[in-house]
Write an enzyme that holds these catalytic residues in place. Structure first.
Site, PDB file in Angstrom:
ATOM      1  N   ARG A  40     -25.894   6.529 -32.578  1.00 49.51           N
ATOM      2  CA  ARG A  40     -24.410   7.041 -32.609  1.00 49.51           C
ATOM      3  C   ARG A  40     -23.680   5.931 -33.392  1.00 49.51           C
ATOM      4  O   ARG A  40     -23.686   4.521 -32.996  1.00 49.51           O
ATOM      5  CB  ARG A  40     -23.834   7.331 -31.291  1.00 49.51           C
ATOM      6  CG  ARG A  40     -24.349   8.626 -30.790  1.00 49.51           C
ATOM      7  CD  ARG A  40     -23.485   9.593 -30.108  1.00 49.51           C
ATOM      8  NE  ARG A  40     -23.250   8.710 -28.859  1.00 49.51           N
ATOM      9  CZ  ARG A  40     -22.846   9.378 -27.593  1.00 49.51           C
ATOM     10  NH1 ARG A  40     -22.515  10.744 -27.508  1.00 49.51           N
ATOM     11  NH2 ARG A  40     -22.616   8.556 -26.418  1.00 49.51           N
ATOM     12  N   ARG A  64     -20.497   1.875 -30.281  1.00 46.34           N
ATOM     13  CA  ARG A  64     -19.704   1.811 -29.006  1.00 46.34           C
ATOM     14  C   ARG A  64     -20.422   0.826 -28.049  1.00 46.34           C
ATOM     15  O   ARG A  64     -21.848   0.855 -28.111  1.00 46.34           O
ATOM     16  CB  ARG A  64     -19.137   2.970 -28.684  1.00 46.34           C
ATOM     17  CG  ARG A  64     -17.997   3.669 -29.217  1.00 46.34           C
ATOM     18  CD  ARG A  64     -17.616   4.836 -28.212  1.00 46.34           C
ATOM     19  NE  ARG A  64     -18.576   5.859 -28.468  1.00 46.34           N
ATOM     20  CZ  ARG A  64     -18.396   7.137 -28.864  1.00 46.34           C
ATOM     21  NH1 ARG A  64     -17.295   7.497 -29.693  1.00 46.34           N
ATOM     22  NH2 ARG A  64     -19.311   7.954 -28.791  1.00 46.34           N
ATOM     23  N   ARG A 117     -22.598  18.667 -10.655  1.00 45.29           N
ATOM     24  CA  ARG A 117     -23.627  17.442 -11.029  1.00 45.29           C
ATOM     25  C   ARG A 117     -24.327  17.256  -9.978  1.00 45.29           C
ATOM     26  O   ARG A 117     -25.328  16.400  -9.809  1.00 45.29           O
ATOM     27  CB  ARG A 117     -22.754  16.400 -11.308  1.00 45.29           C
ATOM     28  CG  ARG A 117     -22.271  16.055 -12.735  1.00 45.29           C
ATOM     29  CD  ARG A 117     -21.728  14.803 -12.955  1.00 45.29           C
ATOM     30  NE  ARG A 117     -20.639  14.960 -14.082  1.00 45.29           N
ATOM     31  CZ  ARG A 117     -20.877  14.779 -15.213  1.00 45.29           C
ATOM     32  NH1 ARG A 117     -22.249  14.964 -15.781  1.00 45.29           N
ATOM     33  NH2 ARG A 117     -19.967  15.010 -16.286  1.00 45.29           N
ATOM     34  N   ARG A 160     -27.773   4.924 -17.725  1.00 43.36           N
ATOM     35  CA  ARG A 160     -26.860   6.248 -17.649  1.00 43.36           C
ATOM     36  C   ARG A 160     -28.171   7.351 -17.345  1.00 43.36           C
ATOM     37  O   ARG A 160     -27.728   8.418 -16.514  1.00 43.36           O
ATOM     38  CB  ARG A 160     -26.199   6.610 -18.857  1.00 43.36           C
ATOM     39  CG  ARG A 160     -24.874   7.342 -18.756  1.00 43.36           C
ATOM     40  CD  ARG A 160     -23.967   6.763 -19.763  1.00 43.36           C
ATOM     41  NE  ARG A 160     -23.998   7.247 -21.099  1.00 43.36           N
ATOM     42  CZ  ARG A 160     -23.649   6.683 -22.244  1.00 43.36           C
ATOM     43  NH1 ARG A 160     -23.394   5.686 -22.389  1.00 43.36           N
ATOM     44  NH2 ARG A 160     -24.127   7.598 -23.223  1.00 43.36           N
ATOM     45  N   LYS A 181     -25.368  19.281 -25.180  1.00 42.86           N
ATOM     46  CA  LYS A 181     -24.860  20.389 -24.203  1.00 42.86           C
ATOM     47  C   LYS A 181     -23.517  20.729 -24.421  1.00 42.86           C
ATOM     48  O   LYS A 181     -23.130  21.995 -24.598  1.00 42.86           O
ATOM     49  CB  LYS A 181     -25.221  19.756 -22.607  1.00 42.86           C
ATOM     50  CG  LYS A 181     -24.459  20.800 -21.750  1.00 42.86           C
ATOM     51  CD  LYS A 181     -24.888  20.292 -20.440  1.00 42.86           C
ATOM     52  CE  LYS A 181     -24.620  19.022 -19.965  1.00 42.86           C
ATOM     53  NZ  LYS A 181     -23.196  18.738 -19.999  1.00 42.86           N
TER      54      LYS A 181
END
Ligand SMILES: [Zn+2]
Length: 221
Positions: A127, A160, A90, A171, A15
């Site tokens: 990632r 990470r 949000r 999440r 996004k």
């Protein structure tokens, strides 16, 4: 007509990148509340200091602070021809506040970039960041192996801590819980559109442009 856009989408949907590209292509500001907060923290502005005090108590920056930031940003002259909101709203109360902020302006166009959870988990767990130069490695396409060496400097790539699968699933769970009512809030509007975000980024970008054009046409009627 001004292009007053809201981009919704889960972490890993691309996004932010899409919002930035779209805003640049149309010459309207990309309004990312995350970026604005980080900049305010780094610059030590009054907003930054208020946000810092809240975060140091282990709390999330509240609606009042975020809404104030957005109201101020959207009132600037460069946002008159339109804006791309990224990371806001949000929650439903934030969406209600946004409706008040833009009252009297052209209607909001809302685009929800949808990606199935399994694809988001795949992207986010793939990632990698370079331990040597700090570059982010490109996320592999489905079926491609996760890279182990930095394409820029050859350094070893690492993951990470917050890109672990359990952290990511939590999440996504929180995102789904908070966003479902938000999508409900907007989905009845003639200017609400959904875009398939599981496609390659260029396809998502062209679908997005088509969705915005069709929603803007609906708003003009
Ligand atoms: Zn590197």
């Amino acid at each position: 007509m001004a292009l007053n856009l809201v981009f919704l989408g889960p972490p890993g949907a691309g996004k932010g990148t899409q919002a930035k590209q779209f805003a640049a292509a149309r010459g309207i500001p990309h309004v990312s509340t995350g970026d604005m907060l980080r900049e305010a923290l780094a610059a030590g502005t009054e907003l930054g200091l208020r946000a810092k005090a809240v975060m140091e108590q282990g709390r999330l920056v509240g609606d009042d602070i975020i809404i104030g930031v957005v109201r101020e940003r959207l009132s600037r002259p460069d946002a008159r021809p339109g804006f791309v909101l990224d990371g806001f709203p949000r929650t439903v109360p934030q969406a209600e506040a946004l409706d008040t902020i833009v009252a009297g302006r052209d209607p909001l166009v809302i685009v929800d970039i949808e990606v199935p959870d399994e694809e988001l988990v795949r992207r986010l767990t793939s990632r990698r960041v370079c331990g040597q130069c700090g570059a982010n490695a490109p996320v592999p396409a489905p079926g491609e192996p996760v890279p182990t060496a930095c394409g820029r400097c050859g350094g070893a790539l690492t993951q990470r801590a917050d890109d672990r699968e359990d952290v990511i699933r939590e999440r996504l769970r929180v995102y789904g819980r908070d966003t479902f009512p938000l999508v409900e809030y907007y989905s009845g509007r003639s200017t609400f559109r959904r875009v398939d975000g599981a496609q390659p980024a260029e396809r998502v970008a062209s679908d997005l442009a088509a969705a915005v054009a069709s929603a803007a046409a609906a708003a003009a009627r």
